[in-house]
Design a protein around this motif. Structure first.
Motif, PDB file in Angstrom:
ATOM      1  N   ALA A  24       0.838  -1.214   0.000  1.00 52.98           N
ATOM      2  CA  ALA A  24       0.000   0.000   0.000  1.00 52.98           C
ATOM      3  C   ALA A  24       0.868   1.256   0.000  1.00 52.98           C
ATOM      4  N   PHE A  25       1.959   1.218   0.765  1.00 54.76           N
ATOM      5  CA  PHE A  25       2.853   2.377   0.865  1.00 54.76           C
ATOM      6  C   PHE A  25       3.487   2.704  -0.492  1.00 54.76           C
ATOM      7  N   VAL A  26       4.051   1.693  -1.149  1.00 52.30           N
ATOM      8  CA  VAL A  26       4.715   1.928  -2.443  1.00 52.30           C
ATOM      9  C   VAL A  26       3.692   2.325  -3.510  1.00 52.30           C
ATOM     10  N   GLN A  27       2.506   1.731  -3.459  1.00 48.70           N
ATOM     11  CA  GLN A  27       1.468   2.098  -4.439  1.00 48.70           C
ATOM     12  C   GLN A  27       1.070   3.568  -4.308  1.00 48.70           C
ATOM     13  N   ARG A  28       1.096   4.098  -3.085  1.00 44.87           N
ATOM     14  CA  ARG A  28       0.688   5.493  -2.845  1.00 44.87           C
ATOM     15  C   ARG A  28       1.648   6.528  -3.444  1.00 44.87           C
ATOM     16  N   HIS A  29       2.930   6.159  -3.593  1.00 47.42           N
ATOM     17  CA  HIS A  29       3.950   7.149  -3.965  1.00 47.42           C
ATOM     18  C   HIS A  29       4.579   6.846  -5.323  1.00 47.42           C
ATOM     19  N   ASP A  30       4.366   7.735  -6.287  1.00 44.67           N
ATOM     20  CA  ASP A  30       4.912   7.473  -7.623  1.00 44.67           C
ATOM     21  C   ASP A  30       6.444   7.438  -7.635  1.00 44.67           C
ATOM     22  N   GLU A  31       7.101   8.193  -6.728  1.00 48.19           N
ATOM     23  CA  GLU A  31       8.577   8.185  -6.733  1.00 48.19           C
ATOM     24  C   GLU A  31       9.131   6.826  -6.285  1.00 48.19           C
ATOM     25  N   LEU A  32       8.359   6.103  -5.459  1.00 51.83           N
ATOM     26  CA  LEU A  32       8.811   4.779  -5.014  1.00 51.83           C
ATOM     27  C   LEU A  32       8.479   3.702  -6.042  1.00 51.83           C
ATOM     28  N   ARG A  33       7.813   4.101  -7.113  1.00 48.83           N
ATOM     29  CA  ARG A  33       7.570   3.194  -8.249  1.00 48.83           C
ATOM     30  C   ARG A  33       8.350   3.669  -9.472  1.00 48.83           C
ATOM     31  N   SER A  34       9.369   4.516  -9.213  1.00 48.78           N
ATOM     32  CA  SER A  34      10.121   5.117 -10.317  1.00 48.78           C
ATOM     33  C   SER A  34      11.544   4.585 -10.397  1.00 48.78           C
ATOM     34  N   PHE A  35      12.110   4.672 -11.590  1.00 45.01           N
ATOM     35  CA  PHE A  35      13.552   4.471 -11.746  1.00 45.01           C
ATOM     36  C   PHE A  35      14.007   5.396 -12.874  1.00 45.01           C
ATOM     37  N   TYR A  36      15.310   5.584 -12.972  1.00 40.10           N
ATOM     38  CA  TYR A  36      15.858   6.584 -13.895  1.00 40.10           C
ATOM     39  C   TYR A  36      16.831   5.939 -14.866  1.00 40.10           C
ATOM     40  N   THR A  37      16.782   6.398 -16.117  1.00 44.42           N
ATOM     41  CA  THR A  37      17.712   5.893 -17.130  1.00 44.42           C
ATOM     42  C   THR A  37      18.449   7.074 -17.747  1.00 44.42           C
ATOM     43  N   LEU A  38      19.686   6.834 -18.115  1.00 47.73           N
ATOM     44  CA  LEU A  38      20.501   7.879 -18.756  1.00 47.73           C
ATOM     45  C   LEU A  38      20.751   7.445 -20.191  1.00 47.73           C
ATOM     46  N   GLY A  39      20.226   8.226 -21.140  1.00 43.56           N
ATOM     47  CA  GLY A  39      20.366   7.855 -22.544  1.00 43.56           C
ATOM     48  C   GLY A  39      20.673   9.058 -23.415  1.00 43.56           C
TER      49      GLY A  39
END
Length: 496
Positions: free
Chosen positions: A102-117
Motif C-alpha cells: 500500500a505504501f509503495v502504491q501510494r507514492h509514484d517516486e517509489l515506483r520510479s527508476f531513472y535511465t541515462l540515454g
C-alpha cells in the motif's frame, strides 16, 4: 554508549566509526535477529510495464550522471539514505507485506527508476497494479544476525539492492526476534532525502498497525513527485540574472572564487576524494539545548540555525584564522502541496558572512541568522537554473565535485515523533569517498548532535576533533553571554 573523554564536557567527545565499513554510527544499538526482507513480487514485469513520465530535477540529474560514472569506474554503490526503527510487537510478515504494498502504491517516486540515454535522464514510473511486496528470508529462517553486526548488515543490504535504475526503489528489511523487530529501509539517494525517511517510517507504522488490527489507516492524500519535478522546471524557467537566488550565489562564489570546502584541513593529496569514516559528537545536553531555544526566542533577529552557524563560523576562525565564512546548506523545498510526498525535495543555498573576532557571541548569532534567512530566500531559485545564469555571464568558477555542506534538522518537529515506534527512528546517509567534512546537525529530544564524514586519515581526525570541540565551546560561550536566558530556565523544560 558514548565514551567519556578525559577533560571532555559532560563526557562529550568525538566518536569515530569503524574504518572501511558502511555501518551507521548509531547513538544506541538496535537489537538484531533473523533477517527478513520485502521485495517486489515480479520485478521484470514491473520493468516492462514502466512508462516514461518526463525528466528529473537538477539534483537527480546530477546524481544519475555521477552515479553512472562511479559505476563505470567500478566504485561501490554507497550513495544511499537509510533509516532504522524499533517495533516492540511481534512481527507479522504478511501484514507488513500488505502495508508496504500500500505504501509503495501510494507514492509514484517509489515506483520510479531513472535511465541515462541519448536524451538525458528519463524518469520511468511503474503502474500501481504491478506493485506487490512479498516477504523472504535471505539467510533462511534460522540464521540470526547479532546486534553488533546488524548495522553493517542493513547498510550493506541497502547498498547492494538499490540503484537509480532498479525497479524497486526502496529496500525494506527487519531483524525479527527479541520480543519485537528492528525495521529498516533505504533507497538510492535519487529517490529521497532525510525528511522522506521519517515520512516513510510514520506512514509504514500507520499502515502496519492498521493491517494487524483490522482497521483502516487514516492517511493524508499525497501529491505526485512527478508534479514536483514539473514545478521545479517551471520555477527554473523564471530565474533571471537579477533574481535574489542568483545574487546570493554570485556574492558567495566571489568570496573564494570557488565552491566552499572543508572548514579545516583534511590531509588530502591533490584534492582527490578519499575513503571516508563517520564521526559524531554530542554538542549540547538537553538543558543546554533548551537554553539555546530561550536565547533565540528572547533575542531579536536570532534563530536557532543562526546560533549554530555562528558557532561553526567562530570555530573555523579560532582553528584557522579564516574570517570569511561560506558553506552551502540543504533546505527543503516541499511547500504545503508536497509536504507528505516521497522524494528528494531539496535545494542548496549559500550561507556566508564575516566573523568579527571582537563581536559579542549574540551579535555574531544575529549576523548568522540574517545570512540563514537570505539562504532560505535564495532557495526559491533552483540551483541548476542559478548556475546556468552564472555560466552564461561567465561568472561561474571551475567546479570539481560537491561543495562543503551543512544540514540542520529539528527532530522534535518530525511527523510521528511522539509515536513510541516512530520516535526511535534514526536516519543515516551512505558512506563512500569524500574530500569534504559535511555536517549533519540534529536537535534531538535529549540534546544537540553533529555527525560528519571525513577522509579516513590521522590529519583529518585530529582537525575535525579540534573543530567540533571548538564548535561545542562556542555554543556554550553563546549561552554564557546570554546568562539571563539560562537563568530563566533553571529547573524548567522549555519546548518551542
Amino acid at each position: 554508549d558514548d565514551v567519556a573523554s578525559v577533560g571532555g564536557h559532560h563526557g562529550m567527545t568525538v566518536l569515530f566509526g569503524a574504518a572501511a565499513t558502511p555501518e551507521p554510527l548509531l547513538r544506541r544499538q538496535f537489537p538484531g535477529g533473523t533477517p527478513i526482507e520485502w521485495s517486489l513480487c515480479s520485478p521484470d514485469a514491473a520493468l516492462q510495464a514502466a512508462r516514461v513520465t518526463g525528466g528529473a530535477t537538477f539534483l537527480q540529474t546530477e546524481h544519475v550522471v555521477t552515479s553512472t560514472a562511479a559505476r563505470a569506474r567500478g566504485d561501490e554503490h554507497r550513495s544511499v539514505v537509510g533509516a532504522v526503527a524499533r517495533f516492540d510487537t511481534t512481527l507479522d510478515p504478511v501484514a507488513m507485506a500488505a502495508a508496504l504494498t500500500a505504501f509503495v502504491q501510494r507514492h509514484d517516486e517509489l515506483r520510479s527508476f531513472y535511465t541515462l540515454g541519448e536524451v538525458g535522464v528519463e524518469r520511468r514510473v511503474i503502474p500501481q497494479t504491478h506493485v506487490e511486496m512479498v516477504a523472504q528470508w535471505p539467510l533462511g529462517r534460522d540464521r540470526k544476525v547479532d546486534a553488533e553486526e546488524a548495522g553493517d548488515y542493513l547498510a550493506n543490504r541497502i547498498s547492494v539492492t538499490t540503484a537509480f535504475d532498479s525497479p524497486q526503489s526502496m529496500h525494506f528489511g527487519a531483524f525479527d526476534g527479541d520480543g519485537g523487530f528492528t525495521f529498516y529501509l533505504g533507497a538510492d539517494h535519487v529517490h529521497g532525502d532525510g525528511y522522506s525517511l521519517w515520512l516513510a517510517m510514520d506512514e509504514i507504522n500507520a499502515l502496519y498497525r492498521a493491517e494487524t488490527s483490522g482497521t483502516s489507516a487514516t492517511l493524508t492524500e499525497v501529491a505526485s513527485f512527478g508534479n514536483y519535478v514539473a514545478d521545479e522546471h517551471r520555477r527554473a524557467a523564471r530565474v533571471r540574472a537579477d533574481d535574489i537566488g542568483v545574487k546570493a550565489w554570485r556574492e558567495a562564489l566571489a568570496i573564494k572564487g570557488s565552491l566552499p570546502d572543508s572548514p579545516v584541513p583534511l590531509g588530502l593529496h591533490d584534492d582527490a576524494p578519499a575513503p571516508a569514516v563517520r564521526c559524531r559528537r554530542d554538542l549540547l545536553t538537553a538543558d543546554e539545548a533548551d537554553a539555546l531555544d530561550v536565547v533565540s526566542a528572547s533575542s531579536s533577529w536570532v534563530t536557532i540555525a543562526g546560533c549554530l552557524f555562528s558557532a561553526l563560523a567562530s570555530a573555523q576562525y579560532i582553528c584557522t584564522g579564516e574570517k570569511r565564512f561560506f558553506t552551502t546548506t540543504a533546505l527543503a523545498t516541499r511547500g504545503i502541496e508536497f509536504e507528505f510526498t516521497q522524494g528528494w525535495a531539496c535545494n542548496f543555498a549559500p550561507v556566508y558572512f564575516d566573523v568579527d573576532p571582537g563581536a559579542d557571541p549574540i551579535e555574531l548569532a544575529r549576523t548568522a541568522s540574517v545570512a540563514v534567512k537570505r539562504a532560505k530566500n535564495a532557495a526559491a531559485a533552483p540551483i541548476g537554473a542559478v548556475l546556468q545564469v552564472l555560466a552564461r555571464s561567465g561568472e561561474l568558477p571551475q567546479m570539481a565535485g560537491s561543495p562543503q555542506m551543512v544540514t540542520y534538522i529539528d527532530h522534535r518537529r518530525l511527523p510521528g515523533i511522539d509515536d513510541p515506534t516512530v520516535g526511535t527512528t534514526v536516519g543515516f546517509p551512505g558512506i563512500g569517498k569524500t574530500k569534504n567534512s559535511n555536517l549533519w546537525l540534529s536537535r534531538m529530544v535529549d540534546g544537540l548532535v553533529v555527525e560528519s564524514q571525513i577522509p579516513d586519515n590521522d590529519v583529518a581526525r585530529a582537525h575535525i576533533e579540534r573543530y567540533l570541540d571548538t564548535v561545542a565551546a562556542q555554543l556554550r560561550a553563546l549561552l554564557e553571554s546570554a546568562d539571563s536566558a539560562v537563568t530563566a530556565i533553571a529547573g524548567t523544560r522549555v519546548r518551542q
